[in-house]
Design an enzyme around this catalytic site. Structure first.
Site, short mmCIF file in Angstrom:
data_model
loop_
_atom_site.label_atom_id
_atom_site.label_comp_id
_atom_site.label_asym_id
_atom_site.label_seq_id
_atom_site.Cartn_x
_atom_site.Cartn_y
_atom_site.Cartn_z
N VAL A 57 -12.64 -5.44 0.27
CA VAL A 57 -12.52 -4.51 1.38
C VAL A 57 -11.06 -4.48 1.82
O VAL A 57 -10.42 -5.52 1.95
CB VAL A 57 -13.41 -4.94 2.57
CG1 VAL A 57 -13.25 -4.00 3.76
CG2 VAL A 57 -14.88 -5.01 2.15
N GLY A 116 -18.30 -4.06 8.70
CA GLY A 116 -19.58 -4.07 8.00
C GLY A 116 -19.55 -3.48 6.60
O GLY A 116 -20.60 -3.30 6.00
N LEU A 117 -18.37 -3.20 6.07
CA LEU A 117 -18.30 -2.57 4.75
C LEU A 117 -18.67 -3.54 3.63
O LEU A 117 -19.34 -3.16 2.67
CB LEU A 117 -16.91 -1.98 4.51
CG LEU A 117 -16.51 -0.87 5.48
CD1 LEU A 117 -15.08 -0.44 5.22
CD2 LEU A 117 -17.45 0.31 5.38
N TYR A 150 -21.42 -14.68 2.85
CA TYR A 150 -22.54 -14.51 1.94
C TYR A 150 -23.79 -15.24 2.43
O TYR A 150 -24.91 -14.77 2.24
CB TYR A 150 -22.16 -14.96 0.52
CG TYR A 150 -21.13 -14.04 -0.08
CD1 TYR A 150 -21.47 -12.74 -0.46
CD2 TYR A 150 -19.81 -14.44 -0.24
CE1 TYR A 150 -20.53 -11.88 -1.00
CE2 TYR A 150 -18.86 -13.58 -0.79
CZ TYR A 150 -19.23 -12.29 -1.15
OH TYR A 150 -18.30 -11.44 -1.67
N VAL A 199 -16.14 -8.08 -5.01
CA VAL A 199 -16.39 -7.43 -3.73
C VAL A 199 -15.07 -7.47 -2.96
O VAL A 199 -14.51 -8.55 -2.72
CB VAL A 199 -17.51 -8.13 -2.94
CG1 VAL A 199 -17.68 -7.52 -1.56
CG2 VAL A 199 -18.81 -8.07 -3.74
#
Length: 137
Positions: free
Chosen positions: A77, A85-86, A118, A75
């Site tokens: 960004v 919020g991506l 998380y 994950v």
């Protein structure tokens, strides 16, 4: 702002650039080339990419047996887009795919310092009497 979300692997150059700029590359254990990491992504069960126009700004993927186990991987960004919020959108999209497939057991490995992110999304650390384990060979 409006972004485009697709469940398709980005092209190699975009993937490699985001992998580098997000800092995820330096958190990898083992010595892997960008080409090897892209091959790993190609072998994923499911992936999500978020674009701002033509620019890849967020990505996440899962490996899975397609029945009852999934592992969320990579994950990332773009730092210029963090806090919008991506990452949450990527995780929610990956979890939605699991729900659609009936997968209930979802694991992930968190990058250093990202555990709280998380936890806010509902993930819990493994119990002390059932720890996750790994080996780098």
């Amino acid at each position: 702002m409006s972004y485009t979300v697709i469940d398709k692997l980005p092209i190699y150059d975009q993937f490699a650039e985001l992998h580098q700029s997000s800092g995820l590359l330096k958190n990898k254990k083992g010595n892997y080339t960008q080409e090897q990491l892209y091959t790993a992504a190609k072998n994923s069960w499911y992936c999500l990419s978020i674009y701002d126009g033509e620019a890849l700004i967020a990505f996440g993927r899962m490996i899975s047996d397609g029945v009852y186990q999934a592992l969320i991987c990579d994950v990332m960004v773009d730092p210029a887009y963090q806090g919008n919020g991506l990452g949450k959108q990527i995780i929610e999209g990956l979890l939605h795919k699991c729900q659609q497939s009936g997968i209930q057991s979802i694991q992930l490995f968190s990058a250093k310092g990202k555990q709280q992110f998380y936890k806010k999304l509902g993930f819990q650390e493994r119990e002390a009497d059932a720890p996750g384990m790994s080996i780098v060979i």
